[in-house]
Motif scaffolding. Sequence first.
Motif, PDB file in Angstrom:
ATOM      1  N   ASN A  13      18.933 -10.468   5.263  1.00 22.44           N
ATOM      2  CA  ASN A  13      17.812 -10.953   4.461  1.00 22.44           C
ATOM      3  C   ASN A  13      16.511 -10.484   5.112  1.00 22.44           C
ATOM      4  O   ASN A  13      16.206 -10.855   6.244  1.00 22.44           O
ATOM      5  N   TYR A  14      15.769  -9.664   4.392  1.00 17.32           N
ATOM      6  CA  TYR A  14      14.462  -9.221   4.884  1.00 17.32           C
ATOM      7  C   TYR A  14      13.375  -9.827   4.008  1.00 17.32           C
ATOM      8  O   TYR A  14      13.204  -9.415   2.858  1.00 17.32           O
ATOM      9  N   LYS A  15      12.679 -10.820   4.529  1.00 20.19           N
ATOM     10  CA  LYS A  15      11.537 -11.447   3.849  1.00 20.19           C
ATOM     11  C   LYS A  15      11.870 -11.840   2.410  1.00 20.19           C
ATOM     12  O   LYS A  15      11.102 -11.594   1.473  1.00 20.19           O
ATOM     13  N   GLY A  16      13.065 -12.414   2.249  1.00 18.45           N
ATOM     14  CA  GLY A  16      13.485 -12.900   0.937  1.00 18.45           C
ATOM     15  C   GLY A  16      14.323 -11.932   0.137  1.00 18.45           C
ATOM     16  O   GLY A  16      14.939 -12.325  -0.867  1.00 18.45           O
ATOM     17  N   ALA A  17      14.356 -10.662   0.525  1.00 19.55           N
ATOM     18  CA  ALA A  17      15.229  -9.689  -0.133  1.00 19.55           C
ATOM     19  C   ALA A  17      16.605  -9.766   0.522  1.00 19.55           C
ATOM     20  O   ALA A  17      16.749  -9.425   1.698  1.00 19.55           O
ATOM     21  N   LYS A  18      17.598 -10.225  -0.220  1.00 20.27           N
ATOM     22  CA  LYS A  18      18.918 -10.489   0.341  1.00 20.27           C
ATOM     23  C   LYS A  18      19.894  -9.378  -0.010  1.00 20.27           C
ATOM     24  O   LYS A  18      20.004  -8.963  -1.163  1.00 20.27           O
ATOM     25  N   GLY A  19      20.621  -8.899   0.999  1.00 22.52           N
ATOM     26  CA  GLY A  19      21.616  -7.860   0.790  1.00 22.52           C
ATOM     27  C   GLY A  19      22.811  -8.376   0.007  1.00 22.52           C
ATOM     28  O   GLY A  19      23.145  -9.567   0.075  1.00 22.52           O
ATOM     29  N   CYS A  20      23.455  -7.491  -0.737  1.00 26.76           N
ATOM     30  CA  CYS A  20      24.588  -7.910  -1.564  1.00 26.76           C
ATOM     31  C   CYS A  20      25.919  -7.855  -0.804  1.00 26.76           C
ATOM     32  O   CYS A  20      26.935  -8.333  -1.303  1.00 26.76           O
ATOM     33  N   ILE A  21      25.929  -7.282   0.392  1.00 27.66           N
ATOM     34  CA  ILE A  21      27.152  -7.238   1.194  1.00 27.66           C
ATOM     35  C   ILE A  21      27.377  -8.605   1.840  1.00 27.66           C
ATOM     36  O   ILE A  21      26.475  -9.160   2.456  1.00 27.66           O
ATOM     37  N   SER A  22      28.585  -9.123   1.693  1.00 25.58           N
ATOM     38  CA  SER A  22      28.931 -10.370   2.378  1.00 25.58           C
ATOM     39  C   SER A  22      29.536 -10.038   3.739  1.00 25.58           C
ATOM     40  O   SER A  22      30.320  -9.095   3.864  1.00 25.58           O
ATOM     41  N   THR A  23      29.164 -10.798   4.759  1.00 21.33           N
ATOM     42  CA  THR A  23      29.634 -10.542   6.114  1.00 21.33           C
ATOM     43  C   THR A  23      30.260 -11.811   6.697  1.00 21.33           C
ATOM     44  O   THR A  23      30.070 -12.913   6.178  1.00 21.33           O
ATOM     45  N   GLU A  26       0.817  -1.220   0.000  1.00 24.19           N
ATOM     46  CA  GLU A  26       0.000   0.000   0.000  1.00 24.19           C
ATOM     47  C   GLU A  26       0.847   1.266   0.000  1.00 24.19           C
ATOM     48  O   GLU A  26       0.572   2.230   0.705  1.00 24.19           O
ATOM     49  N   ASN A  27       1.901   1.242  -0.815  1.00 19.88           N
ATOM     50  CA  ASN A  27       2.767   2.419  -0.968  1.00 19.88           C
ATOM     51  C   ASN A  27       3.344   2.877   0.375  1.00 19.88           C
ATOM     52  O   ASN A  27       3.498   4.067   0.644  1.00 19.88           O
ATOM     53  N   GLY A  28       3.656   1.902   1.234  1.00 24.31           N
ATOM     54  CA  GLY A  28       4.151   2.235   2.569  1.00 24.31           C
ATOM     55  C   GLY A  28       5.600   2.648   2.617  1.00 24.31           C
ATOM     56  O   GLY A  28       6.047   3.199   3.614  1.00 24.31           O
ATOM     57  N   GLY A  29       6.340   2.391   1.526  1.00 25.05           N
ATOM     58  CA  GLY A  29       7.752   2.739   1.495  1.00 25.05           C
ATOM     59  C   GLY A  29       8.579   1.552   1.042  1.00 25.05           C
ATOM     60  O   GLY A  29       8.066   0.591   0.455  1.00 25.05           O
ATOM     61  N   ILE A  30       9.889   1.618   1.304  1.00 23.60           N
ATOM     62  CA  ILE A  30      10.780   0.530   0.902  1.00 23.60           C
ATOM     63  C   ILE A  30      11.758   0.223   2.036  1.00 23.60           C
ATOM     64  O   ILE A  30      12.054   1.076   2.872  1.00 23.60           O
ATOM     65  N   ILE A  31      12.239  -1.014   2.020  1.00 22.10           N
ATOM     66  CA  ILE A  31      13.318  -1.417   2.908  1.00 22.10           C
ATOM     67  C   ILE A  31      14.514  -1.771   2.044  1.00 22.10           C
ATOM     68  O   ILE A  31      14.427  -2.660   1.182  1.00 22.10           O
ATOM     69  N   GLU A  32      15.606  -1.053   2.227  1.00 22.22           N
ATOM     70  CA  GLU A  32      16.838  -1.310   1.489  1.00 22.22           C
ATOM     71  C   GLU A  32      17.688  -2.265   2.328  1.00 22.22           C
ATOM     72  O   GLU A  32      18.120  -1.917   3.426  1.00 22.22           O
ATOM     73  N   VAL A  33      17.918  -3.457   1.803  1.00 21.40           N
ATOM     74  CA  VAL A  33      18.638  -4.492   2.544  1.00 21.40           C
ATOM     75  C   VAL A  33      20.120  -4.399   2.186  1.00 21.40           C
ATOM     76  O   VAL A  33      20.544  -4.869   1.125  1.00 21.40           O
ATOM     77  N   ILE A  34      20.884  -3.767   3.075  1.00 25.73           N
ATOM     78  CA  ILE A  34      22.323  -3.615   2.854  1.00 25.73           C
ATOM     79  C   ILE A  34      23.028  -4.933   3.122  1.00 25.73           C
ATOM     80  O   ILE A  34      23.855  -5.397   2.333  1.00 25.73           O
ATOM     81  N   ALA A  35      22.723  -5.551   4.256  1.00 23.79           N
ATOM     82  CA  ALA A  35      23.283  -6.859   4.608  1.00 23.79           C
ATOM     83  C   ALA A  35      22.183  -7.676   5.268  1.00 23.79           C
ATOM     84  O   ALA A  35      21.313  -7.132   5.944  1.00 23.79           O
TER      85      ALA A  35
END
Length: 288
Positions: free
Chosen positions: A167-177, A156-165
């Motif tokens: 995994n948020y609900k399947g969105a995986k960050g590209c930074i390796s830790t 509902e156009n609530g915004g975005i979550i940028e996943v730096i590192a």
Amino acid sequence: MKVKQVSAILNPPAPHMVGDGFRVHNFFPSGYKLNMSPFYMLDYNAKIEFSARNEPRGVGVHPHRGFETVTIAYHGAVAHHDSAGNSGIIYPGDVQWMTAAKGILHKEYHEENFSKKGGLFQMVQLWVNLPAQFKMSTPKYQGVKQSDIKKYDLSENGGIIEVIAGNYKGAKGCISTFSPIEVYNVRVNEGAKTDFNFPANFNTAFIVIEGSIKVNGTSTAKTDQMVHFQNDGENIDLEALENSVVLVLSGEPINEPIASYGPFLMNTAEELQQAMTDYNEGKFGYLE
């Protein structure tokens, strides 16, 4: 699912200068005695206007060993060079993740064009500890543009979550830790709600970069404040009271001894002494 309770809403400590280019509030370890392992230090450069200047402000050449430095840009631009031959510029939304590991020299300063124009500046720098087995690994550098950061769209156009590192609900960050770490920039619109789920033992904090939020339906936090959580549950609810930007940090603690001195973060006093010897003998490379 049990709620991860708020332990404290923390105001930014008194600021100090790092070099002449970063006016920072140190939330930990000196500002507040928080256990935030694997995050060892958080310097928050709240919004500040820098005047135009031909000679860029910043921090000159200095060494690091035993951890990672992470710079997240919100306003302004920062240039970086290190003795491993890496260089880059981060603009608003970008991230620079440098693994110092066995030793590196670097310098960071206001990007040339930004310096000449001046303007609004806002950054976060984190020090992320490395487990003992990786402290003497090869240095590396991960520079990520905002456009390349994996994003999760809120409903509902609530915004975005940028996943730096992490995994948020399947969105995986590209930074390796080197240990389990979750780092997100949450850009959430007024009235929108979202939730997070982290293991109970993960050390967790939110930094309100912009706006104001309500956490778990009860605690409110505004711009420049930190929300620190207890290690007693998994679920966190967030509601934006206005358009907001929130830096989310959560990570599995590294349960190892810490020996720190200046720019070195090791496990023993002997390792610290060795780091200073190696630095003095030029083993961290060369950087003008």
